[in-house]
Structures are given as C-alpha cells and as structure tokens.
Write a protein that holds these residues in place. Structure first.
Motif, PDB file in Angstrom:
ATOM      1  N   UNK A 132      27.102   9.698  39.809  1.00  0.00           N
ATOM      2  CA  UNK A 132      27.513   8.376  39.301  1.00  0.00           C
ATOM      3  C   UNK A 132      26.785   8.005  38.015  1.00  0.00           C
ATOM      4  N   UNK A 133      25.498   8.303  37.934  1.00  0.00           N
ATOM      5  CA  UNK A 133      24.730   7.967  36.733  1.00  0.00           C
ATOM      6  C   UNK A 133      25.205   8.814  35.553  1.00  0.00           C
ATOM      7  N   UNK A 134      25.622  10.056  35.823  1.00  0.00           N
ATOM      8  CA  UNK A 134      26.157  10.914  34.764  1.00  0.00           C
ATOM      9  C   UNK A 134      27.446  10.322  34.196  1.00  0.00           C
ATOM     10  N   UNK A 135      28.301   9.774  35.058  1.00  0.00           N
ATOM     11  CA  UNK A 135      29.537   9.121  34.585  1.00  0.00           C
ATOM     12  C   UNK A 135      29.197   7.962  33.654  1.00  0.00           C
ATOM     13  N   UNK A 136      28.087   7.272  33.956  1.00  0.00           N
ATOM     14  CA  UNK A 136      27.697   6.105  33.141  1.00  0.00           C
ATOM     15  C   UNK A 136      27.291   6.493  31.720  1.00  0.00           C
ATOM     16  N   UNK A 137      27.086   7.801  31.467  1.00  0.00           N
ATOM     17  CA  UNK A 137      26.804   8.251  30.099  1.00  0.00           C
ATOM     18  C   UNK A 137      27.968   7.927  29.164  1.00  0.00           C
ATOM     19  N   UNK A 138      29.196   7.967  29.690  1.00  0.00           N
ATOM     20  CA  UNK A 138      30.369   7.733  28.829  1.00  0.00           C
ATOM     21  C   UNK A 138      30.362   6.299  28.284  1.00  0.00           C
ATOM     22  N   UNK A 139      30.317   5.240  29.155  1.00  0.00           N
ATOM     23  CA  UNK A 139      30.242   3.891  28.570  1.00  0.00           C
ATOM     24  C   UNK A 139      28.965   3.644  27.777  1.00  0.00           C
ATOM     25  N   UNK A 140      27.844   4.303  28.153  1.00  0.00           N
ATOM     26  CA  UNK A 140      26.587   4.093  27.428  1.00  0.00           C
ATOM     27  C   UNK A 140      26.675   4.604  25.993  1.00  0.00           C
ATOM     28  N   UNK A 141      27.213   5.823  25.800  1.00  0.00           N
ATOM     29  CA  UNK A 141      27.289   6.396  24.448  1.00  0.00           C
ATOM     30  C   UNK A 141      28.343   5.667  23.617  1.00  0.00           C
ATOM     31  N   UNK A 142      29.455   5.234  24.260  1.00  0.00           N
ATOM     32  CA  UNK A 142      30.464   4.431  23.538  1.00  0.00           C
ATOM     33  C   UNK A 142      29.854   3.091  23.139  1.00  0.00           C
ATOM     34  N   UNK A 202      33.123   7.395  14.063  1.00  0.00           N
ATOM     35  CA  UNK A 202      31.915   7.453  14.884  1.00  0.00           C
ATOM     36  C   UNK A 202      32.219   7.147  16.341  1.00  0.00           C
ATOM     37  N   UNK A 203      33.095   6.170  16.579  1.00  0.00           N
ATOM     38  CA  UNK A 203      33.493   5.801  17.943  1.00  0.00           C
ATOM     39  C   UNK A 203      34.207   6.970  18.621  1.00  0.00           C
ATOM     40  N   UNK A 204      35.085   7.619  17.885  1.00  0.00           N
ATOM     41  CA  UNK A 204      35.804   8.785  18.425  1.00  0.00           C
ATOM     42  C   UNK A 204      34.822   9.891  18.814  1.00  0.00           C
ATOM     43  N   UNK A 205      33.897  10.213  17.904  1.00  0.00           N
ATOM     44  CA  UNK A 205      32.935  11.294  18.161  1.00  0.00           C
ATOM     45  C   UNK A 205      31.977  10.937  19.299  1.00  0.00           C
ATOM     46  N   UNK A 206      31.566   9.669  19.369  1.00  0.00           N
ATOM     47  CA  UNK A 206      30.674   9.239  20.461  1.00  0.00           C
ATOM     48  C   UNK A 206      31.388   9.316  21.810  1.00  0.00           C
ATOM     49  N   UNK A 207      32.692   8.989  21.830  1.00  0.00           N
ATOM     50  CA  UNK A 207      33.470   9.078  23.072  1.00  0.00           C
ATOM     51  C   UNK A 207      33.553  10.533  23.539  1.00  0.00           C
ATOM     52  N   UNK A 208      33.867  11.428  22.600  1.00  0.00           N
ATOM     53  CA  UNK A 208      33.937  12.862  22.922  1.00  0.00           C
ATOM     54  C   UNK A 208      32.573  13.363  23.397  1.00  0.00           C
ATOM     55  N   UNK A 209      31.506  12.946  22.708  1.00  0.00           N
ATOM     56  CA  UNK A 209      30.158  13.369  23.071  1.00  0.00           C
ATOM     57  C   UNK A 209      29.762  12.824  24.444  1.00  0.00           C
ATOM     58  N   UNK A 210      30.130  11.567  24.723  1.00  0.00           N
ATOM     59  CA  UNK A 210      29.836  10.967  26.021  1.00  0.00           C
ATOM     60  C   UNK A 210      30.450  11.763  27.159  1.00  0.00           C
ATOM     61  N   UNK A 211      31.720  12.165  26.988  1.00  0.00           N
ATOM     62  CA  UNK A 211      32.410  12.983  28.002  1.00  0.00           C
ATOM     63  C   UNK A 211      31.734  14.346  28.127  1.00  0.00           C
ATOM     64  N   UNK A 212      31.384  14.958  26.974  1.00  0.00           N
ATOM     65  CA  UNK A 212      30.736  16.280  26.979  1.00  0.00           C
ATOM     66  C   UNK A 212      29.374  16.228  27.672  1.00  0.00           C
ATOM     67  N   UNK A 213      28.599  15.178  27.408  1.00  0.00           N
ATOM     68  CA  UNK A 213      27.275  15.047  28.038  1.00  0.00           C
ATOM     69  C   UNK A 213      27.406  14.811  29.541  1.00  0.00           C
TER      70      UNK A 213
END
Length: 457
Positions: A134-144, A93-104
């Motif tokens: 900048x807020x878009x970048x914050x999607x990555x730590x948020x989804x992780x 789940x962590x792997x998929x959320x990381x990939x999804x965070x980058x994709x979003x």
C-alpha cells in the motif's frame, strides 16, 4: 553598507523559505506519528514499518530529486513573463513525474521478496509485506504531488504546498487512529491501517494542492486545461537533462547516510541507536537548509529569466549568508546541548538496560560534536546546490556530489569507522569530510559560473 546589500534580502528570503521548511517538517511529522502509533502495537510492528520504509527511502529520493527540474524552468519563465514556456515545462514535468511514480511503485513492489534474503525476523517480514504494498502505491500520488509542488514553488507560491501538507497530516492522524486501532466503527488493521492512512493522506494532499492552484489567478492557467499527451521531444529532453542528474545528486547524499546506518549496525546495536539519534536531530536542522535551497533555486531562476546576472549573484550570496548564520546558531546549540538532546530519545527509568542506555548517550554526545561542525558544511552545500539548479547547472554538480560523498567521504567513514578506535565517530568524520568537500567544490563552481554570466552581459 556593503553588508546591507545582502542583509536587505533576508526578509523576502525568509518569507519564501519558511513555508517550504514547515512543509518538509510536515512530511517528517507524518513518519513520526506513524512510528508513535504503530509503536503502541509492539516492537515487531514498529520494525516492520521501519523495514518497509527503508525500501521507500531510496525510491522517494529519486522521485523528489527528479521533480526539482521543474522549479528552475518555471521560475525562469515567471521571470520572463512567458506563461506558454512555463506551462509547457510544468506539463512535461507532470507527465514524466507520473511515469516515474508508476515506475518507482513497480520497482518497490517487485523488490519486496528481497526482504526474505535480508536476514530479517520472519514475523517482521510477514507484517511488512502488506504494509509495503500500500505504501508503494502511495509513491504515485506523492511524486505527482511533487510536480505540482515544484511548479508552485517556481511561481514563488511556497505557501500552497505547505497548506496541502498540513491537511495531509490531519488526514493521516485521523485515519491512522481509525484503522490501526479500530476506532469510529473502522476495522482494527494494525500495520496495514498505517499504510491506509499514508496512502489516503497523499491522495488528499495532491487533490488539495491542485484545488488551491486552480483557484489562484497566477497558477490557474498552469494546472487547468492540461493537454497531458501533447508532448515535444525537446522539452522532454530538457527535463530529463535537468531531472536525472538532480535525482542522482539526492540519491548520492541519501545513500551515504544510509551507508552510515549500515556501518553503525556492524559496530553493534548501541552505536546504531546513537547514530540514529544524531541523524534524527541533524535531519531536523537540515529541513531549514532545504527551505533556503528552494528559495535560492526560485530567486536565482527568476533573475536568470530576467537576465539580471549581477542581481542573481548578489541575491544568491544573501541566501548563502543568511543560511550559514542560522547553521552557526544550530552548531552552537548542538555544542551546548550535546549531552541533553540525546536524552530525549532514551529511557533512564529502565534499570535493566541502564548500561546500554549510558553507552548510547556517551556515543551520541560525541557524534553531536561532529554534527555541530557539519551543520555549516551541510547547509552550505545544499543551498549552493539549489542556486546552481536555479541556473540549470546540474551535470557538473552531480559529478561533484559523487566525488565528495563516495570518493572522499565514504572511504574515510569506512576506514575510520571499521579499522580504527574512532568507531562511530570515525563514520561521522567521513560524513563531515564528504559534506565539506561538496560545499567547497560547489561554491567554487557557483563563483565561476556567476562571474562568467556577468562578464558575458
């Protein structure tokens, strides 16, 4: 005596749900603080933040919805006492959320030019562009972070994400103050300063939650020595099978409320303002329902892991009962305070705009009547949805939510709102119809599945 079988679970249900509710209110508070602080700069800056966040809203709903796949798997493994399966569920789940965070992040980043063709004021778009980056970048730590949060919730450790959210709020307020207004030697960066606060607070939130989980005996083995790229197709397939429908469920609901904002805007600025007031008040009470939805997901997942299906059904109904009782209280409050609550958002000292203010109050008071009724529908549909996720039943509920919101609710909103004298009230009658249809169909689905599990014991 029969009622006691359900009420005796209330204390533990509240214990599980309360930290989730407070954590979700904490997320709401971040946006609230951002709006207040940026609002000091001017209306263009506030509009820029609002425009930027409208892009984030859809992306966040997909990411957060997907991450909920982790909770029932971890809760089931916790019920079985199967650490290896639980850790595998979380790691994948962590792997998929990381990939999804980058994709979003990439999706929002490359969607930015759309702002130029949305007929928005040029000044607002120019301010929103660097903010959104900048807020878009914050999607990555948020989804992780969501992956860690869902794991913590699955282990019935709902307080840890709450503590991390509180820390994030403090960091956000301090950094906003520093970088928006140029305090404590920091440069005054205006809207971009707000984005820096949001990004930094989400990184801190993720790091602090990992630290808390790594120090706890129950969760330590889950979050340390993670072999991130050692993956199996079967577990990825299972998480995608649970996560993708869950993401769509959240998207369908978020999208119909976004459509309500759009339809209200067509009616004019005053109907749109009234819609925003009623929606904001309803979203606060919805956080309580979401807390009990997570509690239902955890407890049902536990009972499924232990194969105690009669207990699963009894515990689920205890959560349905408690959350519905609270929804009735909120509904009564909305009915009694339908004229008072909207006044919190309005300025009656502005003599130049008093006619607009009174019109917004009149419309908002009508919407509060409908909002009072759908407190019960909205609560029941999201809590039953949580119980079904705990049973890992997501595909049929996804079709149910699509039918309820987009084949029943939206056409009613569109027709009554645009083509009848109901106007704003018509839009909300459509929302009520969609939420009620969803609640009824999901409850029938839970009844069917839980009885089938008991028969198969």
């Amino acid at each position: 005596m029969v009622l006691h079988q359900y009420t005796k679970e209330f204390k533990y249900n509240v214990k599980l749900a309360t930290p989730v509710i407070l954590g979700m209110l904490g997320h709401t508070l971040v946006a609230f603080v951002d709006n207040i602080m940026v609002g000091q700069l001017g209306t263009a800056e506030l509009a820029a933040v609002s425009l930027g966040n409208s892009f984030m809203f859809i992306a966040m709903s997909l990411g957060i919805g997907f991450s909920t796949a982790i909770t029932p798997l971890v809760a089931e493994a916790d019920g079985e006492g199967n650490l290896a399966y639980g850790k595998s569920s979380f790691k994948h789940g962590l792997f998929l959320c990381t990939v999804l965070g980058v994709a979003l992040f990439l999706m929002v980043f490359f969607a930015k030019p759309l702002m130029y063709i949305m007929n928005q004021p040029e000044e607002v778009v120019e301010l929103a562009m660097p903010y959104l980056t900048l807020v878009a970048i914050s999607l990555i730590p948020l989804i992780v972070f969501q992956a860690f949060k869902q794991c913590s919730d699955g282990l019935s450790m709902t307080k840890h994400p709450m503590y991390a959210t509180i820390i994030a709020n403090v960091v956000n307020v301090v950094l906003n103050y520093m970088f928006i207004f140029g305090k404590f030697g920091a440069p005054a960066m205006g809207v971009v300063g707000a984005a820096i606060g949001t990004l930094a607070s989400r990184v801190v939130m993720l790091a602090y939650l990992w630290y808390l989980m790594s120090q706890n005996l129950k969760s330590k083995d889950y979050v340390t020595n993670i072999k991130f790229f050692t993956l199996t197709k079967s577990m990825i397939k299972k998480l995608l099978g649970l996560g993708f429908p869950s993401a769509l469920q959240m998207f369908f609901e978020v999208a119909i409320f976004t459509a309500a904002i759009w339809l209200s805007g067509i009616l004019g600025k005053n109907p749109q303002a009234a819609n925003q007031i009623a929606l904001n008040l309803s979203s606060m009470t919805f956080m309580v329902a979401m807390g009990f939805s997570v509690a239902a997901m955890i407890r049902v997942g536990n009972q499924k892991g232990m194969k105690r299906f009669r207990e699963l059904r009894r515990i689920a109904f205890s959560i349905f009962l408690l959350s519905t009782m609270l929804a009735v209280l909120f509904a009564i409050s909305f009915l009694l305070l339908k004229d008072q609550l909207p006044k919190i958002y309005l300025d009656f000292d502005d003599a130049n705009n008093i006619a607009d203010t009174l019109e917004v109050l009149t419309i908002a008071s009508k919407l509060m009547l409908i909002a009072a009724i759908f407190q019960i529908s909205d609560t029941l549909q999201v809590v039953v949805l949580g119980a079904l996720r705990g049973m890992q039943d997501v595909k049929i509920p996804t079709f149910i939510t699509f039918i309820a919101y987009w084949l029943i609710g939206f056409p009613i909103s569109l027709y009554l709102g645009m083509y009848t004298e109901y106007a704003s009230a018509g839009i909300w009658i459509g929302l009520l119809a969609g939420l009620t249809a969803s609640a009824v169909m999901l409850l029938i689905r839970f009844q069917y599945l839980s009885k089938r599990l008991i028969v198969g014991e």
